[in-house]
Scaffold this motif. Structure first.
Motif, PDB file in Angstrom:
ATOM      1  N   HIS A 429      44.020  34.122  42.714  1.00 47.53           N
ATOM      2  CA  HIS A 429      44.946  35.260  42.716  1.00 47.53           C
ATOM      3  C   HIS A 429      44.931  35.884  44.120  1.00 47.53           C
ATOM      4  CE1 HIS A 429      45.297  35.135  38.301  1.00 47.53           C
ATOM      5  NE2 HIS A 429      44.005  34.855  38.319  1.00 47.53           N
ATOM      6  N   PRO A 430      45.606  35.269  45.076  1.00 52.46           N
ATOM      7  CA  PRO A 430      45.536  35.735  46.465  1.00 52.46           C
ATOM      8  C   PRO A 430      46.077  37.140  46.683  1.00 52.46           C
ATOM      9  CG  PRO A 430      47.233  34.045  46.193  1.00 52.46           C
ATOM     10  CD  PRO A 430      46.450  34.063  44.927  1.00 52.46           C
ATOM     11  N   ASP A 431      46.722  37.694  45.670  1.00 50.55           N
ATOM     12  CA  ASP A 431      47.194  39.074  45.785  1.00 50.55           C
ATOM     13  C   ASP A 431      46.125  40.071  45.349  1.00 50.55           C
ATOM     14  OD1 ASP A 431      47.347  38.145  43.149  1.00 50.55           O
ATOM     15  OD2 ASP A 431      48.910  39.595  42.617  1.00 50.55           O
ATOM     16  N   CYS A 432      44.943  39.538  44.997  1.00 48.20           N
ATOM     17  CA  CYS A 432      43.860  40.394  44.508  1.00 48.20           C
ATOM     18  C   CYS A 432      42.580  40.182  45.321  1.00 48.20           C
ATOM     19  CB  CYS A 432      43.550  40.113  43.042  1.00 48.20           C
ATOM     20  SG  CYS A 432      44.847  40.610  41.890  1.00 48.20           S
ATOM     21  N   LEU A 433      41.784  41.227  45.404  1.00 44.33           N
ATOM     22  CA  LEU A 433      40.425  41.137  45.930  1.00 44.33           C
ATOM     23  C   LEU A 433      39.463  41.133  44.749  1.00 44.33           C
ATOM     24  CD1 LEU A 433      40.545  43.720  48.876  1.00 44.33           C
ATOM     25  CD2 LEU A 433      40.557  41.227  49.051  1.00 44.33           C
ATOM     26  N   ILE A 434      38.285  40.550  44.957  1.00 43.34           N
ATOM     27  CA  ILE A 434      37.263  40.581  43.921  1.00 43.34           C
ATOM     28  C   ILE A 434      35.958  41.093  44.506  1.00 43.34           C
ATOM     29  CG2 ILE A 434      38.263  38.756  42.506  1.00 43.34           C
ATOM     30  CD1 ILE A 434      36.197  36.840  43.679  1.00 43.34           C
ATOM     31  N   GLY A 435      35.150  41.649  43.623  1.00 42.88           N
ATOM     32  CA  GLY A 435      33.845  42.146  44.009  1.00 42.88           C
ATOM     33  C   GLY A 435      32.953  42.221  42.789  1.00 42.88           C
ATOM     34  N   THR A 436      31.772  42.788  42.977  1.00 43.82           N
ATOM     35  CA  THR A 436      30.787  42.854  41.905  1.00 43.82           C
ATOM     36  C   THR A 436      30.468  44.295  41.557  1.00 43.82           C
ATOM     37  OG1 THR A 436      29.800  40.835  42.797  1.00 43.82           O
ATOM     38  CG2 THR A 436      28.538  42.034  41.137  1.00 43.82           C
ATOM     39  N   ALA A 437      30.504  44.596  40.265  1.00 42.64           N
ATOM     40  CA  ALA A 437      30.135  45.920  39.785  1.00 42.64           C
ATOM     41  C   ALA A 437      28.618  46.005  39.645  1.00 42.64           C
ATOM     42  CB  ALA A 437      30.805  46.196  38.440  1.00 42.64           C
ATOM     43  N   ASP A 438      28.115  47.220  39.468  1.00 44.85           N
ATOM     44  CA  ASP A 438      26.680  47.403  39.286  1.00 44.85           C
ATOM     45  C   ASP A 438      26.134  46.527  38.168  1.00 44.85           C
ATOM     46  OD1 ASP A 438      26.765  49.323  41.236  1.00 44.85           O
ATOM     47  OD2 ASP A 438      25.808  50.896  40.065  1.00 44.85           O
ATOM     48  N   THR A 440      26.903  43.649  37.208  1.00 46.62           N
ATOM     49  CA  THR A 440      27.070  42.231  37.569  1.00 46.62           C
ATOM     50  C   THR A 440      28.437  41.663  37.205  1.00 46.62           C
ATOM     51  OG1 THR A 440      26.223  41.108  35.555  1.00 46.62           O
ATOM     52  CG2 THR A 440      24.587  41.870  37.161  1.00 46.62           C
ATOM     53  N   ARG A 441      29.330  42.448  36.581  1.00 42.23           N
ATOM     54  CA  ARG A 441      30.658  41.930  36.267  1.00 42.23           C
ATOM     55  C   ARG A 441      31.450  41.706  37.546  1.00 42.23           C
ATOM     56  NH1 ARG A 441      28.225  42.620  32.146  1.00 42.23           N
ATOM     57  NH2 ARG A 441      29.068  42.736  30.026  1.00 42.23           N
ATOM     58  N   THR A 442      32.234  40.639  37.564  1.00 45.17           N
ATOM     59  CA  THR A 442      33.199  40.424  38.636  1.00 45.17           C
ATOM     60  C   THR A 442      34.423  41.279  38.333  1.00 45.17           C
ATOM     61  OG1 THR A 442      32.446  38.177  39.061  1.00 45.17           O
ATOM     62  CG2 THR A 442      34.660  38.743  39.816  1.00 45.17           C
ATOM     63  N   VAL A 443      34.873  42.031  39.333  1.00 45.70           N
ATOM     64  CA  VAL A 443      36.015  42.937  39.167  1.00 45.70           C
ATOM     65  C   VAL A 443      37.112  42.503  40.128  1.00 45.70           C
ATOM     66  CG1 VAL A 443      36.836  45.321  39.312  1.00 45.70           C
ATOM     67  CG2 VAL A 443      34.514  44.839  38.488  1.00 45.70           C
ATOM     68  N   MET A 444      38.313  42.326  39.594  1.00 45.98           N
ATOM     69  CA  MET A 444      39.467  41.903  40.381  1.00 45.98           C
ATOM     70  C   MET A 444      40.493  43.036  40.403  1.00 45.98           C
ATOM     71  SD  MET A 444      41.727  38.418  39.796  1.00 45.98           S
ATOM     72  CE  MET A 444      42.000  38.772  38.053  1.00 45.98           C
ATOM     73  N   PHE A 445      41.087  43.275  41.575  1.00 48.73           N
ATOM     74  CA  PHE A 445      42.113  44.324  41.655  1.00 48.73           C
ATOM     75  C   PHE A 445      43.118  43.980  42.748  1.00 48.73           C
ATOM     76  CE2 PHE A 445      38.689  45.543  44.508  1.00 48.73           C
ATOM     77  CZ  PHE A 445      39.343  45.992  45.650  1.00 48.73           C
ATOM     78  N   PRO A 446      44.399  44.341  42.553  1.00 51.31           N
ATOM     79  CA  PRO A 446      45.417  44.077  43.579  1.00 51.31           C
ATOM     80  C   PRO A 446      45.202  44.976  44.788  1.00 51.31           C
ATOM     81  CG  PRO A 446      46.354  45.330  41.762  1.00 51.31           C
ATOM     82  CD  PRO A 446      44.967  44.954  41.344  1.00 51.31           C
ATOM     83  N   TYR A 447      45.677  44.506  45.950  1.00 50.78           N
ATOM     84  CA  TYR A 447      45.455  45.266  47.170  1.00 50.78           C
ATOM     85  C   TYR A 447      46.642  45.106  48.117  1.00 50.78           C
ATOM     86  CZ  TYR A 447      44.570  40.976  49.782  1.00 50.78           C
ATOM     87  OH  TYR A 447      44.704  39.753  50.394  1.00 50.78           O
ATOM     88  N   ASN A 448      46.720  46.009  49.043  1.00 45.39           N
ATOM     89  CA  ASN A 448      47.701  45.940  50.120  1.00 45.39           C
ATOM     90  C   ASN A 448      47.087  45.141  51.268  1.00 45.39           C
ATOM     91  OD1 ASN A 448      49.323  46.384  52.359  1.00 45.39           O
ATOM     92  ND2 ASN A 448      49.714  48.528  51.886  1.00 45.39           N
ATOM     93  N   PRO A 449      47.708  44.013  51.673  1.00 44.99           N
ATOM     94  CA  PRO A 449      47.118  43.188  52.735  1.00 44.99           C
ATOM     95  C   PRO A 449      46.785  43.968  54.002  1.00 44.99           C
ATOM     96  CG  PRO A 449      48.936  42.032  51.712  1.00 44.99           C
ATOM     97  CD  PRO A 449      48.947  43.420  51.137  1.00 44.99           C
TER      98      PRO A 449
END
Length: 482
Positions: A429-438, A440-449
Motif C-alpha cells: 500500500h504505497p499510499d500508506c506508512l506503517i509502524g509499530t504500536a506499543d 507490537t501491532r503493526t499500524v498502517m495509515f495514509p500520508y501526504n508524500p
C-alpha cells in the motif's frame, strides 16, 4: 537486511526461516547466514556480519548460490534441533561439492552443544563456533583459508566453542544499523537452571556487560537514528552491570539510564524471569514514559506442581501479584508469555490450571509449544506418561484461547488512539506508512508524500479506524508526538 525473528507472528516453520546477512573479503566475498531461533540469535547474526565485514570487507547476499561463505546460526530450544541442523547441512554439502572453496560454518547453541561432533558427522563443515566466540570468526576464517590446499581427508576443521566470559563485546566493531529499531544485548547466559532448559549449558552462566559499554552502544545507535531500543538477555532483568566506580547497576537503574539517552523514545526488553521482576522494575513503568506498555514475562505453566517440577522457583500467586501491581500502574499494559504444554507428569488438572491462567490474565499473545526433551537437562530423565495425542489436543485448546484474546484486543483498538513509531512505506500500500504500536501491532495509515521526511522515525498518534488482521490495524494520523 530482512530478518525473521521469534515473535508472536511466527509459526514453527518460521523458526527455521533463513535470514540473509551482510559480509564480503578481498575479491568481494559474499556471506549468507541462516538464522534460527530468538532475538539473541538475530543479534548475534548481525554481529557476525559486523566482524567479518570489518575485518575482511565481506558483503551480504540473499542468494545462497552466489555466497562464498555459508554460516548457520543455530538454536537448540526445540526438539530435534540437531537433526534439523544436519538436514540443512546435507543440502549445503551439495553446494560444496560443486564449489570446494565454499566455506561453511556452524555457530550458535547447537554448535556449542555438539562441538566436534558436527565435523564428525559433517566433515565438510569448516568452522564450528559458539555464541560466545563469534567475535573470533575472522581468525577462524583465516585458519580455514590457510588449509584450503590440504587434501580434504587431512583437512583439520577449526572449532572454538569456549566460554570466554563477556570478552566478545570487547572485540565487536561499532554497531551499524538500518532503520529506527535495534537490539542491544546487555548480558549473556542464564543461571536459573530450569529443569527443561539447555541455555545454561550452551550459553553459560549469567554475565552482564559493564554499564558504560551498554550505554556507549546505545549512544552510537541513537546517533544513527535509532528511536527504539530492545534490551536483550536470557534473563534480562537479572542484569548486574559494573559501573565505572566498581558498584553494580541493576536492571531497573539501567532502564533509567537508557531513558536519558538523547534520541531514544521507546524501550523494550526480553526475556524476563518472574524471580527477578522486582518492585523497582515495576515502579519504572510509573516513572519512565519511554517504557512501552507491553511486557513479555514467561510463566511456562499455570500449575504450581508443574512449576516445581520445572524448577522455576516461583508460584502462580507470585506471578499474578506481579501482574496486578503492574496493571495498577499501567492499566493499558499488554502481556505476553511463554508456555510449555505437556511437561512430564502434567495432569488434566494441571493443564486446566494453565488454561484458566491464560483466560484470567487475558494474554495478548504467547509462545506456546509442546514440551521438547532436551538431552542433558534434568527434565529429560523425568517419567512422561502423557501421550503425544493428548499433548497436541491440549496445545490446540490452549492456543485457541490465546488467538481469541489476540483477535479481541486488536478489534478493541478500533476507536482508540495508538502511539506509533513510523518505520517505512507499506509494501503493498504505497499510499500508506506503517509502524509499530506499543503493543507490537503493526499500524498502517495514509500520508501526504510531502510529509515523508517529517514522519519517518517519529513517534506519532494514530486514531485506529479499522481491523486488518490479528496483528495489524489501520488508522488516521492525528499528530506528531516526538
Amino acid at each position: 537486511m530482512s530478518v525473521t525473528v521469534f515473535n508472536p507472528r511466527i509459526n514453527d516453520a518460521a523458526l527455521d526461516s533463513t535470514v540473509s546477512a551482510q559480509v564480503n573479503t578481498g575479491a568481494i566475498k559474499k556471506v549468507f547466514i541462516a538464522t534460527q531461533g530468538c532475538q539473541m540469535n538475530v543479534y548475534d547474526s548481525d554481529k557476525m556480519l559486523d566482524v567479518l565485514g570489518d575485518s575482511h570487507g565481506m558483503q551480504v547476499t540473499h542468494d545462497i548460490d552466489e555466497a562464498d561463505v555459508l554460516l548457520m546460526n543455530t538454536c537448540s530450544i526445540r526438539e530435534k534441533a540437531q537433526e534439523k541442523v544436519f538436514s540443512e547441512l546435507g543440502r549445503w554439502r551439495k553446494l560444496k561439492e560443486k564449489r570446494p572453496d565454499l566455506v561453511i560454518g556452524v555457530g550458535g547453541c547447537v554448535a556449542s552443544q555438539e562441538g566436534d561432533n558436527i565435523q564428525k558427522r559433517a566433515p565438510y563443515v569448516d568452522m564450528v563456533f559458539g555464541p560466545q566466540t563469534l567475535h573470533r570468526l575472522p581468525e577462524l576464517y583465516d585458519q580455514t583459508s590457510e588449509q584450503r590446499d590440504i587434501a580434504p581427508k587431512n583437512r583439520i576443521g577449526t572449532i572454538d566453542i569456549s566460554f570466554p566470559s563477556i570478552e566478545k563485546f570487547d572485540f565487536l566493531p561499532e554497531p551499524r544499523v538500518e532503520g529506527y529499531k535495534a537490539f542491544v544485548s546487555i548480558m549473556e547466559g542464564c543461571s536459573k537452571y530450569c529443569s527443561f532448559c539447555v541455555v545454561p549449558y550452551t550459553r553459560g552462566e549469567e554475565l552482564s556487560r559493564p554499564l558504560d559499554d551498554v550505554l556507549a552502544e546505545i549512544d552510537s545507535l541513537a546517533a544513527q537514528g535509532v528511536r527504539e531500543i530492545n534490551l536483550l538477555g536470557q534473563n534480562v532483568n537479572g542484569y548486574r552491570g559494573e559501573k565505572d566506580d566498581g558498584s553494580i547497576c541493576r536492571f531497573a537503574e539501567l532502564l533509567h539510564y537508557v531513558s536519558h539517552v538523547d534520541g531514544v523514545e521507546r524501550i523494550r526488553y526480553t526475556t524476563s524471569h518472574p524471580l527477578e521482576f522486582t518492585d523497582d522494575i515495576i515502579d519504572a513503568y510509573a516513572q519512565l514514559p519511554e517504557l512501552v506498555s507491553h511486557l513479555h514475562l514467561p510463566v511456562q505453566s499455570g500449575s504450581n506442581a508443574i512449576l516445581a517440577a520445572m524448577k522455576r522457583n516461583h508460584t502462580i500467586d507470585v506471578y499474578i501479584n506481579q501482574i496486578n501491581k503492574l496493571q495498577a500502574i499501567r492499566p493499558d499494559i499488554h502481556l505476553s508469555s511463554d508456555f510449555i504444554i505437556g511437561f512430564p507428569g502434567e495432569t488434566d488438572e494441571d493443564f486446566q490450571q494453565t488454561l484458566q491462567l491464560a483466560k484470567d490474565l487475558n494474554f495478548d499473545h504467547s509462545y506456546s509449544f509442546i514440551y521438547s526433551k532436551r538431552p542433558g537437562t534434568p527434565a529429560a530423565e523425568l517419567p512422561d506418561d502423557v501421550s503425544f495425542t493428548t499433548k497436541k489436543a491440549r496445545l490446540a485448546e490452549f492456543q485457541k484461547v490465546i488467538i481469541d484474546s489476540t483477535l479481541q484486543k486488536s478489534h478493541d483498538m478500533v476507536g482508540t488512539t495508538a502511539r506509533v513509531l513510523v518505520e517505512q512505506v507499506a509494501n503493498r500500500h504505497p499510499d500508506c506508512l506503517i509502524g509499530t504500536a506499543d503493543n507490537t501491532r503493526t499500524v498502517m495509515f495514509p500520508y501526504n508524500p510531502e510529509q515523508m521526511d517529517e514522519l519517518l522515525g517519529k513517534i506519532v498518534s494514530v486514531r485506529i479506524t479499522d481491523f486488518v488482521s490479528p496483528h495489524m490495524v489501520k488508522g488516521e494520523l492525528e499528530a506528531i508526538l516526538s
